[in-house]
Design an enzyme around this catalytic site. Structure first.
Site, short mmCIF file in Angstrom:
data_model
loop_
_atom_site.label_atom_id
_atom_site.label_comp_id
_atom_site.label_asym_id
_atom_site.label_seq_id
_atom_site.Cartn_x
_atom_site.Cartn_y
_atom_site.Cartn_z
N GLU A 16 -40.93 3.33 -10.94
CA GLU A 16 -41.05 3.15 -9.52
C GLU A 16 -40.86 1.62 -8.97
OE1 GLU A 16 -42.89 6.57 -7.26
OE2 GLU A 16 -43.85 6.68 -9.24
N SER A 166 -42.11 10.24 -6.88
CA SER A 166 -40.76 9.84 -6.49
C SER A 166 -39.75 10.83 -7.13
CB SER A 166 -40.26 8.50 -6.97
OG SER A 166 -40.57 7.51 -5.92
N SER A 302 -38.43 3.58 4.78
CA SER A 302 -39.23 4.77 4.26
C SER A 302 -39.88 5.76 5.22
CB SER A 302 -40.41 3.96 3.44
OG SER A 302 -40.13 3.50 2.26
#
Length: 329
Positions: A16, A166, A302
């Site tokens: 990530e 994720s 996001s």
């Protein structure tokens, strides 16, 4: 008014890394430059550095400082946006606690605990109106009885790293023949994995933050993926997933969801901003808890920035409240 020196911590040790860098860029661009002097610190396994133009400056971990053009700069605040280890699992938080630097996330204990999906589910279990999928936790060092797992849980199943983020290493399997491969895939990401029964319904994510001393629940986002489930590709590939903010939920259901996630936030002793992922079961609309993310992504698109805007705030104001609220204690 004194300018606050903010160390914006990004990077980390996981897949990530790039997600974290994108989060940091958006936070740096959004913070009020008249109040905050932002230094983006890249966290690597062997070194922490600040890039001052062409010059790479190493962080002095003894007092968490950098020296720029002969001037020693100490930080008043750390804004952690490292996804996964060491920013989401309590390691950076423990370091900052020891040297007395305030930061934006949950403390080290809560950060470590909430990285473990199975432990988190055990703690939130019992909150009124909150349900969790039936699951089995496996440790890599132990023997795994595929037949026993298949007999215990109903297919389809989700197999995921217990401490991952994720959706890296995550699989959905429909029968016992796919179980072994999915388990091996998850164990490549973590030495603990979680196998959960599939919950059919609408998937959502909702932000919760303590702003001006009050726990504030942001508008929910519905996740509508063209893929079979919300994996890494679905999260980060444009066009694969449709994110609807605010979600189309009745006022009564919104109120119930807000009460449930607030109780989860308080029971887990959260601080700063977090995000809860959940499913409303098809038919009954019962609330099924998936996980809580204590260092949610902060790129411009996001979920948290989307929800902040849907709440009528701007991210500059939101980040400022997170910083000021923590510093004032």
């Amino acid at each position: 008014m004194k300018t606050i020196n903010v160390a914006l911590l990004a990077g980390g040790y996981t897949g990530e890394y790039e997600v974290s860098i994108n989060s940091a860029k958006n936070i740096a661009a959004s913070l009020d430059a008249s109040k905050y002097k932002v230094y983006t610190i890249l966290i690597g396994r062997n070194e922490w550095v600040y890039q001052n133009g062409e010059e790479t400056i190493h962080v002095d971990k003894n007092d968490f400082s950098i020296t720029v053009d002969g001037e020693k700069i100490k930080f008043d605040f750390a804004f952690i946006t490292v996804h996964g280890t060491p920013g989401e699992d309590g390691k950076l938080q423990g370091y900052l606690d020891m040297i007395g630097i305030p930061y934006n996330t949950c403390d080290s204990t809560t950060s470590a605990l909430t990285m473990n999906k199975a432990y988190t589910k055990a703690i939130v279990n019992g909150i009124h109106g909150l349900h969790t999928a039936k699951s089995v936790q496996l440790h890599q060092k132990d023997d795994h009885d595929i037949a026993a797992i298949a007999a215990t849980l109903k297919f389809p199943l989700f197999i995921k790293p217990n401490n991952g983020g994720s959706s890296v290493g995550m699989s959905k399997v429909y029968n016992v023949s796919g179980l072994h491969e999915a388990i091996e895939k998850a164990f490549k990401e973590d030495d603990q994995i979680l196998i959960e029964e599939f919950i059919k319904g609408r998937e959502f994510s909702i932000g919760i933050a303590r702003l001006n001393g009050k726990v504030t629940v942001l508008p929910a986002t519905e996740i509508i993926s063209s893929k079979d489930f919300f994996d890494y590709e679905a999260k980060y590939t444009p066009g694969v997933t449709n994110e609807v903010t605010p979600a189309d939920i009745s006022a009564e259901k919104n109120q119930q969801i807000a009460e449930i996630v607030t109780q989860a936030y308080l029971r887990l002793n959260c601080r700063g901003m977090t995000r809860v992922d959940f499913i409303l079961l098809e038919g009954s609309e019962d609330f099924y808890f998936i996980e809580i993310n204590t260092t949610p992504g902060q790129s411009a698109n996001s979920l948290i920035p989307q929800q902040v805007r849907a709440a009528g705030m701007n991210v500059t104001e939101f980040y400022g409240q997170l910083i000021e609220g923590t510093i004032k204690g």
